[in-house]
Enzyme design. Structure first.
Site, mmCIF file in Angstrom:
data_model
loop_
_atom_site.group_PDB
_atom_site.id
_atom_site.type_symbol
_atom_site.label_atom_id
_atom_site.label_comp_id
_atom_site.label_asym_id
_atom_site.label_seq_id
_atom_site.Cartn_x
_atom_site.Cartn_y
_atom_site.Cartn_z
ATOM 1 N N ASP A 25 0.830 -1.202 0.000
ATOM 2 C CA ASP A 25 0.000 0.000 0.000
ATOM 3 C C ASP A 25 0.864 1.252 0.000
ATOM 4 O O ASP A 25 0.486 2.288 -0.566
ATOM 5 C CB ASP A 25 -0.913 -0.027 1.234
ATOM 6 C CG ASP A 25 -2.056 0.986 1.142
ATOM 7 O OD1 ASP A 25 -2.307 1.510 0.048
ATOM 8 O OD2 ASP A 25 -2.687 1.239 2.180
ATOM 9 N N CYS A 250 1.293 11.411 0.914
ATOM 10 C CA CYS A 250 1.773 12.498 0.081
ATOM 11 C C CYS A 250 1.456 13.735 0.888
ATOM 12 O O CYS A 250 0.432 14.370 0.691
ATOM 13 C CB CYS A 250 1.027 12.477 -1.246
ATOM 14 S SG CYS A 250 1.586 13.737 -2.372
#
Lengths: 307, 307
Positions: A25, A250
Site C-alpha cells: 500500500d 503524500c
C-alpha cells in the site's frame, strides 16, 4: 533513544497485531519505481524488525500499478513459507492465478463499501463486485489459503460523502459470507473520527461480527489516524494496518493519502503497555533507509524525531 | 469543503474551549521576524474565525525571544478590552510591569514541573520558581487580572526522562494555591500517551483539582497530540491549547516541537459533534496565509488537505 513512560489502561487489549502494508500500500503510491532487490530487502528488514505480518506486493495488472509489475519476481525472492506471513493482494482471478503460480500463501482482495467507488475503481456495481470476488475467495480457500478482504471508503467517499454504517456492515458481512477470514475496514480518505470508529465496530458486533474478524486501516489525511486507532483499541480491535514511515502518504498534496505510520502506532502501544513484538529502533532505521531510497522525508513523526 | 460525518459520543463534553497559542507559542519558535502589523492581522483573523481566546504575545526579555520584542507595540494595536480575551505571557515581575503598562487584561506564567527544567529554563529550583511567581500572581490579581499557569514537562523531561504524576500534581497545586485560575498541563516534548493523560487528570481530581481548572497542551513530536486530546476529552477536559496551522512546529528536525494544530483538533471535535465556535474555513484560510508569510508548509494535516 527517547521512549514514552508506560501507563497501562487495563480496559484495552493486552496485545495487538500490526499488519504492515508499507511494501504494497505504501510503495504502490510512489511514482519512482523501486528495484526488486530493494523491495525484497525492505520486506526482509520489516520482518527482521518483528512485524508479525507484512503484505509484500499486489498482483494487479502492471498497466494499473507499474511499481508492482515485478510482483512474481519479488515473491520468488521472499521466504513465502517462512514463519512470517507475507500476503499479496489479488484484484481478481487472473491475479490469483499469478499469485498461486508465484507461491503466495496468503492473499487479500480489495473491495469497496460504496456503489460509486466500486464503479470508479472496479467498473462494476456492488453486486458485480461480489460476483467477481466469489470465485477468487472460493479458489483461494480450496488452495488452502486464508483470504483477507479490504473494505474501502468505510467512513466517507469522495463522491458520495458520508457513508452509512449499515452499508459498511452489509458489504463486510457479504465478504465474510463469501469466505473471507478478516475484514480490513478502511478509512480510505481519512475523514473518520473517533466515535464514528467505535460506532462502526459496535454495529459489526450487533450484526454478529466480532472484533476478532476486524482490522482497522486508517489514513492520516486529516490527522485523525492515531486518535482513531486509540478509539478502536477501546472498542476491542486487536489488528491494525500501518505503513512503515507512513509510506504512501503524500503529505503536501490535497490528495494526501498518508497511511497511519507504523512507528507512531508503536509509540502509542508502547506507552499504553500493549504488546506488539516490534523493535522500534530497527523499524525507524528501516524507514530512514527507505526514505533515503525514495529521496523524500518520512511521513512518520516518530521517524522524524528519532531517525 | 470535505467535512467529517458527525457521530456523537454522549459520554464526552458537549462543548470545549480552544485556547489559541499560535501568535505566541507558535511564532516564538519562528526565526524569521514577523512584522508587528502582520502579527496584529494574525490575531485579528483568529478572533474573526471564532477562536474564543487568543494568546497574543509574551513580555519576555527581547534578548531571549527577539521575535516577541514588539510585545508592547503589538498590544497597543489589539482590542485588549474587546469581547475576546487576548492573554499575554509574563515571565516575571518585570514582564508583568510591561504587560500592565501596555494594557494587558489577562496574563499567563510559564512554570516547570521538574527541577531540571526549572534550572535550565529559569536558572532556579522549583522552590525559587514558586517564590519568583508569587508576587507576579498576587500583583496581577490585585490589578484585577486572572492568571493562567503553564506547567511544562508534565509527561517527560529531556534530562530527567519520565516525570512522576505526583510531581506534576504537586507543582500544579502549588501554582493554584498561589492564585492561578487555570493550569495548562504541557507535554512539552510530546512523549505522553493516552492512558498517561487520563491518569494525570484523574490524579489531579483525586487531589481535589477538577477538570474545570485544567487545560491540556499537547505537542505532536511523536504523533500523539490528537490521540491524547481524545483521551483528555474522555477524562472530562474542556479546554485545549492549540496552534493555528500547527505553527511552532519544526516537522523535519529532531527537536520537533510541533504544537497540536488547531484545525486538526477542530476536525475531530466536528466529527464528535462537540461545539467549539470556530469556523474551520476561515481558520484554514488564515493558516494558509500565515504559512505564506513564513514561507513554509503548514504542519496541520487538515490545512494541507483543505488549504
Amino acid at each position: 533513544m527517547t521512549r514514552p513512560m508506560v501507563v497501562r489502561d487495563e480496559s484495552l487489549p493486552a496485545a495487538v497485531t500490526i499488519y504492515e502494508v508499507g511494501p504494497r500500500d505504501g510503495l504502490q503510491n510512489e511514482s519512482a519505481v523501486v528495484p526488486v532487490d530493494v523491495k525484497a530487502e525492505f520486506v526482509g528488514r520489516l520482518v527482521g524488525a518483528g512485524l508479525p505480518i507484512v503484505e509484500a506486493t499486489s498482483f494487479v495488472h502492471p498497466r494499473w500499478v507499474p511499481q508492482l509489475a515485478d510482483a512474481a519476481e519479488l515473491v520468488a525472492r521472499l521466504p513465502m513459507d517462512g514463519p512470517t506471513p507475507l500476503p499479496v493482494l489479488v484484484p481478481n482471478e487472473r491475479g490469483l492465478d499469478r499469485a498461486l503460480e508465484a507461491g503466495a500463501r496468503h492473499v487479500a482482495i480489495f473491495a469497496s463499501a460504496t456503489e460509486t467507488f466500486a464503479s470508479k475503481n472496479l467498473n462494476s456495481s456492488l453486486d458485480e463486485q461480489m460476483a467477481m470476488f466469489e470465485p477468487v475467495v472460493v479458489r483461494a480457500r480450496e488452495a488452502g489459503l486464508e483470504v483477507r478482504a479490504y473494505v474501502s471508503m468505510c467512513f466517507g467517499d469522495p463522491w458520495e460523502g458520508a457513508v452509512a454504517i449499515d452499508q459498511v456492515v452489509s458489504v463486510g458481512r457479504r465478504l465474510l459470507d463469501l469466505g473471507a477470514s478478516q475484514l480490513s475496514i478502511g478509512d480510505t480518505i481519512g475523514v473518520g473520527t473517533a466515535a464514528h470508529v467505535q460506532a462502526l465496530v459496535r454495529a459489526f458486533g450487533d450484526a454478529g461480527t466480532g472484533t476478532e474478524s476486524l482490522a482497522m486501516h486508517f489514513h492520516d489525511t486529516y490527522g485523525q489516524a492515531l486518535a482513531n486507532a486509540h478509539a478502536a483499541l477501546q472498542a476491542g480491535i486487536t489488528t491494525f494496518d500501518a505503513s512503515a514511515g507512513g509510506l504512501g502518504g503524500c503529505p503536501y498534496a490535497e490528495s494526501a493519502t498518508g497511511n497511519l505510520a507504523t512507528e507512531d502506532l508503536v509509540w502509542m502501544l508502547d506507552g499504553l503497555g500493549i504488546e506488539h513484538g516490534v523493535d522500534l529502533a530497527s523499524l525507524v532505521e528501516t524507514s530512514v533507509w527507505m526514505a533515503g531510497v525514495l529521496g523524500k522525508e518520512p511521513a512518520s513523526a516518530v521517524v522524524r524525531a528519532l531517525g
